[in-house]
Design a protein around this motif. Structure first.
Motif, short mmCIF file in Angstrom:
data_model
loop_
_atom_site.label_atom_id
_atom_site.label_comp_id
_atom_site.label_asym_id
_atom_site.label_seq_id
_atom_site.Cartn_x
_atom_site.Cartn_y
_atom_site.Cartn_z
N PHE A 96 -1.05 -19.67 15.09
CA PHE A 96 -0.23 -19.36 13.90
C PHE A 96 -1.07 -18.75 12.78
N SER A 97 -2.26 -19.30 12.53
CA SER A 97 -3.10 -18.77 11.45
C SER A 97 -3.60 -17.37 11.79
N MET A 98 -3.84 -17.10 13.10
CA MET A 98 -4.24 -15.76 13.52
C MET A 98 -3.14 -14.75 13.27
N LEU A 99 -1.91 -15.14 13.61
CA LEU A 99 -0.77 -14.24 13.40
C LEU A 99 -0.55 -13.99 11.91
N LEU A 100 -0.72 -15.03 11.10
CA LEU A 100 -0.59 -14.85 9.64
C LEU A 100 -1.66 -13.89 9.11
N SER A 101 -2.89 -14.02 9.63
CA SER A 101 -3.98 -13.13 9.22
C SER A 101 -3.65 -11.68 9.55
N ILE A 102 -3.17 -11.48 10.78
CA ILE A 102 -2.81 -10.11 11.21
C ILE A 102 -1.72 -9.54 10.32
N LEU A 103 -0.72 -10.38 10.01
CA LEU A 103 0.38 -9.93 9.13
C LEU A 103 -0.16 -9.55 7.75
N LYS A 104 -0.99 -10.43 7.20
CA LYS A 104 -1.48 -10.25 5.83
C LYS A 104 -2.49 -9.11 5.72
N ILE A 105 -3.45 -9.07 6.67
CA ILE A 105 -4.56 -8.12 6.55
C ILE A 105 -4.23 -6.76 7.17
N VAL A 106 -3.46 -6.75 8.26
CA VAL A 106 -3.21 -5.49 8.96
C VAL A 106 -1.78 -4.97 8.75
N PHE A 107 -0.82 -5.77 9.16
CA PHE A 107 0.57 -5.28 9.25
C PHE A 107 1.14 -4.85 7.90
N VAL A 108 1.11 -5.74 6.91
CA VAL A 108 1.74 -5.45 5.61
C VAL A 108 1.12 -4.24 4.91
N PRO A 109 -0.25 -4.20 4.73
CA PRO A 109 -0.82 -3.02 4.04
C PRO A 109 -0.60 -1.71 4.78
N VAL A 110 -0.63 -1.76 6.14
CA VAL A 110 -0.40 -0.54 6.92
C VAL A 110 1.04 -0.06 6.74
N VAL A 111 2.00 -0.99 6.80
CA VAL A 111 3.42 -0.64 6.63
C VAL A 111 3.68 -0.07 5.24
N VAL A 112 3.10 -0.70 4.21
CA VAL A 112 3.26 -0.19 2.83
C VAL A 112 2.70 1.23 2.74
N GLY A 113 1.54 1.46 3.35
CA GLY A 113 0.94 2.80 3.36
C GLY A 113 1.82 3.82 4.05
N ILE A 114 2.38 3.45 5.22
CA ILE A 114 3.27 4.34 5.98
C ILE A 114 4.50 4.71 5.15
N ILE A 115 5.08 3.72 4.47
CA ILE A 115 6.27 3.95 3.64
C ILE A 115 5.95 4.94 2.51
N LEU A 116 4.81 4.72 1.84
CA LEU A 116 4.41 5.63 0.75
C LEU A 116 4.15 7.04 1.28
N ASN A 117 3.54 7.12 2.45
CA ASN A 117 3.28 8.42 3.08
C ASN A 117 4.59 9.15 3.40
N HIS A 118 5.59 8.38 3.80
CA HIS A 118 6.90 8.95 4.14
C HIS A 118 7.55 9.61 2.93
N PHE A 119 7.46 8.95 1.78
CA PHE A 119 8.13 9.44 0.57
C PHE A 119 7.28 10.43 -0.24
N PHE A 120 5.95 10.31 -0.14
CA PHE A 120 5.09 11.17 -0.96
C PHE A 120 4.10 11.95 -0.10
N HIS A 121 4.57 12.39 1.08
CA HIS A 121 3.68 13.01 2.07
C HIS A 121 2.92 14.21 1.52
N LYS A 122 3.58 15.12 0.83
CA LYS A 122 2.93 16.35 0.34
C LYS A 122 1.79 16.01 -0.64
N TYR A 123 2.03 15.03 -1.47
CA TYR A 123 1.03 14.61 -2.46
C TYR A 123 -0.15 13.91 -1.77
#
Length: 303
Positions: free
Chosen positions: A154-181
């Protein structure tokens, strides 16, 4: 200017490593920065990715299966054989095997990004190997060491969510909306990532300075050989299967770079402080070797 700075990052990593080894007081107070800096790196990666990158990767289950198979077959076996060759003590052998038996670490994603490998593929491989390690790591430890080690799922999955999944997803979303910039500023995100990874390596070295000072040469050589066995087998076996250079680089990095932090935690909890030493040193070494390889590969033309 930024490209020139980023091209020299293996040198920055080595210079800063030597500095923090000689003057650990510079960085020891920044221990709490390691996870936020990893999150920043993952965000910088995510912001250069698109959802289509992951859709493309999921159409390639064979290379993911090959990487996971190599990781869980070669790394623990190599750790065991190398430990025996170097006549390491039972405690150090345990630590080496645990490094080999855990999943790929987030450091592999960072190095894949800096080496201009397939980042989406690297992240997918890390998540798959992490999920499988919950079942596989205890049995590999039993096979090579004779004792099962409960993996903190459980703690490993939480780490992956916190350190990898969430920041990567936030980055992808921003890239989607502000790709040209964002597209015009990829060099800036690479620069932030490099500064962060160099600082993380420095912090790890500063925190482990006393341990590094006590390492015997056979242990250091064993750790280096273990890391190289993963990098080389990952690259050349995937090449044998006909994968592209970009994919081979990704597999090599994923197989050769382990979740050594988890190996340290498991060693301390279920074995001895000495058993944790291989994991602690592997954490330092695979970041340095990964930085050097990424620096070399990032300059190569893709074929």
């Amino acid at each position: 200017m930024l490209k020139k700075i980023t091209a020299l990052f293996p040198i920055w990593a080595i210079v800063f490593s030597i500095t923090t080894y000689l003057q650990p007081s510079i960085v020891v107070d920044f221990k709490s920065w390691i996870i936020p800096l990893l999150i920043l790196i993952m965000f910088c990666m995510g912001i250069t990715l698109k959802v289509d990158d992951f859709k493309r990767v999921l159409k390639k289950p064979k290379i993911i299966a090959l990487t996971v198979a190599l990781q869980f077959l070669i790394m623990p076996l190599a750790a065991f054989v190398i430990s025996k060759l170097f006549n390491l003590s039972d405690e150090l052998l345990v630590g080496m095997v645990l490094v080999g038996a855990v999943s790929g670490g987030t450091a592999s994603n960072v190095i894949a990004y800096l080496a201009k490998a397939d980042v989406a593929l690297s992240i997918t491989m890390t998540i798959v190997s992490t999920l499988l390690s919950i079942l596989i790591t205890p049995y590999l430890t039993l096979l090579y060491v004779g004792q099962t080690v409960p993996v903190p799922a459980f703690s490993m999955l939480l780490s992956i969510l916190k350190i990898v999944f969430v920041p990567v997803v936030v980055g992808i979303i921003l890239n989607h909306f502000f790709h040209k910039y964002i597209e015009k500023r990829h060099d800036l995100f690479a620069f932030f990532s490099i500064i962060s990874i160099v600082f993380i390596i420095g912090i790890i070295i500063g925190l482990n300075q006393s341990k590094i000072a006590t390492i015997a040469l056979p242990l250091m050589l064993a750790i280096m050989l273990h890391n190289f066995s993963g990098l080389l087998s990952g690259y050349y076996i995937s090449k044998l299967f006909g994968y592209s250079k970009k994919e081979c680089k990704t597999v090599a990095i994923e197989v050769g770079m382990q979740n050594s932090g988890l190996a340290v935690v498991l060693s301390m909890k279920y074995f001895t402080a000495l058993s944790a030493l291989p994991g602690a040193i592997f954490s330092i070494w695979h970041n340095i070797s990964g930085s050097i390889i990424a620096g070399y590969w990032s300059k190569e033309d893709e074929h």
